[in-house]
Design a protein around this motif. Structure first.
Motif, mmCIF file in Angstrom:
data_model
loop_
_atom_site.group_PDB
_atom_site.id
_atom_site.type_symbol
_atom_site.label_atom_id
_atom_site.label_comp_id
_atom_site.label_asym_id
_atom_site.label_seq_id
_atom_site.Cartn_x
_atom_site.Cartn_y
_atom_site.Cartn_z
ATOM 1 N N GLU A 215 36.814 55.150 40.234
ATOM 2 C CA GLU A 215 37.718 54.705 41.424
ATOM 3 C C GLU A 215 37.356 53.861 42.197
ATOM 4 O OE1 GLU A 215 36.881 58.945 42.158
ATOM 5 O OE2 GLU A 215 38.752 58.943 40.248
ATOM 6 N N GLN A 216 36.010 53.522 42.460
ATOM 7 C CA GLN A 216 35.630 53.531 42.904
ATOM 8 C C GLN A 216 34.657 51.884 42.215
ATOM 9 O OE1 GLN A 216 34.080 55.493 41.453
ATOM 10 N NE2 GLN A 216 32.998 56.675 41.603
ATOM 11 N N GLY A 217 34.897 50.646 43.122
ATOM 12 C CA GLY A 217 34.882 49.404 42.736
ATOM 13 C C GLY A 217 35.409 48.627 41.572
ATOM 14 N N ASN A 218 37.020 49.255 41.210
ATOM 15 C CA ASN A 218 37.468 48.178 40.680
ATOM 16 C C ASN A 218 38.346 47.095 41.266
ATOM 17 O OD1 ASN A 218 36.808 50.491 38.254
ATOM 18 N ND2 ASN A 218 38.786 51.731 38.965
ATOM 19 N N SER A 219 38.120 46.255 40.734
ATOM 20 C CA SER A 219 39.276 44.822 41.033
ATOM 21 C C SER A 219 38.929 43.800 40.595
ATOM 22 C CB SER A 219 37.767 44.601 42.204
ATOM 23 O OG SER A 219 37.012 43.406 42.062
ATOM 24 N N PRO A 220 39.515 42.411 40.377
ATOM 25 C CA PRO A 220 39.944 41.825 39.460
ATOM 26 C C PRO A 220 38.475 40.868 38.704
ATOM 27 C CG PRO A 220 41.407 41.238 41.134
ATOM 28 C CD PRO A 220 40.355 42.088 41.433
ATOM 29 N N VAL A 221 37.651 41.150 38.952
ATOM 30 C CA VAL A 221 36.002 41.117 39.323
ATOM 31 C C VAL A 221 35.187 42.339 38.484
ATOM 32 C CG1 VAL A 221 35.663 39.305 39.880
ATOM 33 C CG2 VAL A 221 34.774 40.555 41.465
ATOM 34 N N LYS B 259 29.724 36.214 36.452
ATOM 35 C CA LYS B 259 29.049 35.430 37.627
ATOM 36 C C LYS B 259 28.934 36.411 38.255
ATOM 37 C CE LYS B 259 30.819 31.557 34.910
ATOM 38 N NZ LYS B 259 29.354 31.132 34.261
ATOM 39 N N VAL B 260 30.073 37.119 39.009
ATOM 40 C CA VAL B 260 29.442 38.265 40.487
ATOM 41 C C VAL B 260 28.582 38.630 39.470
ATOM 42 C CG1 VAL B 260 30.999 40.115 40.901
ATOM 43 C CG2 VAL B 260 31.813 38.416 39.794
ATOM 44 N N PHE B 261 27.919 39.115 38.737
ATOM 45 C CA PHE B 261 26.523 39.888 38.359
ATOM 46 C C PHE B 261 25.428 38.642 38.920
ATOM 47 C CE2 PHE B 261 23.214 41.442 36.619
ATOM 48 C CZ PHE B 261 23.384 43.349 36.960
ATOM 49 N N GLU B 262 25.903 37.493 38.510
ATOM 50 C CA GLU B 262 24.863 36.106 38.698
ATOM 51 C C GLU B 262 24.355 36.450 39.951
ATOM 52 O OE1 GLU B 262 25.548 32.652 36.738
ATOM 53 O OE2 GLU B 262 25.019 34.113 34.808
ATOM 54 N N ASN B 263 25.657 36.834 41.089
ATOM 55 C CA ASN B 263 25.262 35.980 42.357
ATOM 56 C C ASN B 263 24.978 37.790 43.147
ATOM 57 O OD1 ASN B 263 26.396 33.761 42.451
ATOM 58 N ND2 ASN B 263 28.880 34.823 43.163
#
Length: 61
Positions: free
Chosen positions: A30-36, A55-59
């Motif tokens: 349930e946790q952390g689900n989003s478009p990215v 790309k998100v992980f890099e940030n």
């Protein structure tokens, strides 16, 4: 004693990666689900695996 463990993985294609992990039996979380990002629970100890668009992980890192 460790109560929980999480690990984060960058992926190129979040949708395909999510489908792969579902197909091999990982349980969507349930946790952390989003478009990215997407989360999965693994095993009896409910270890959490997070998939992130690379790309998100890099940030984050």
């Amino acid at each position: 004693m460790i109560q929980s463990a999480w690990f984060n993985i960058p992926v190129k294609d979040l949708e395909k990666s999510g489908e792969f992990f579902k197909a091999i039996g990982f349980v969507p979380g349930e946790q952390g689900n989003s478009p990215v990002s997407a989360s999965f629970k693994i095993g009896e100890k409910q270890i959490v695996m997070m998939l992130f668009d690379e790309k998100v992980f890099e940030n984050i890192t």
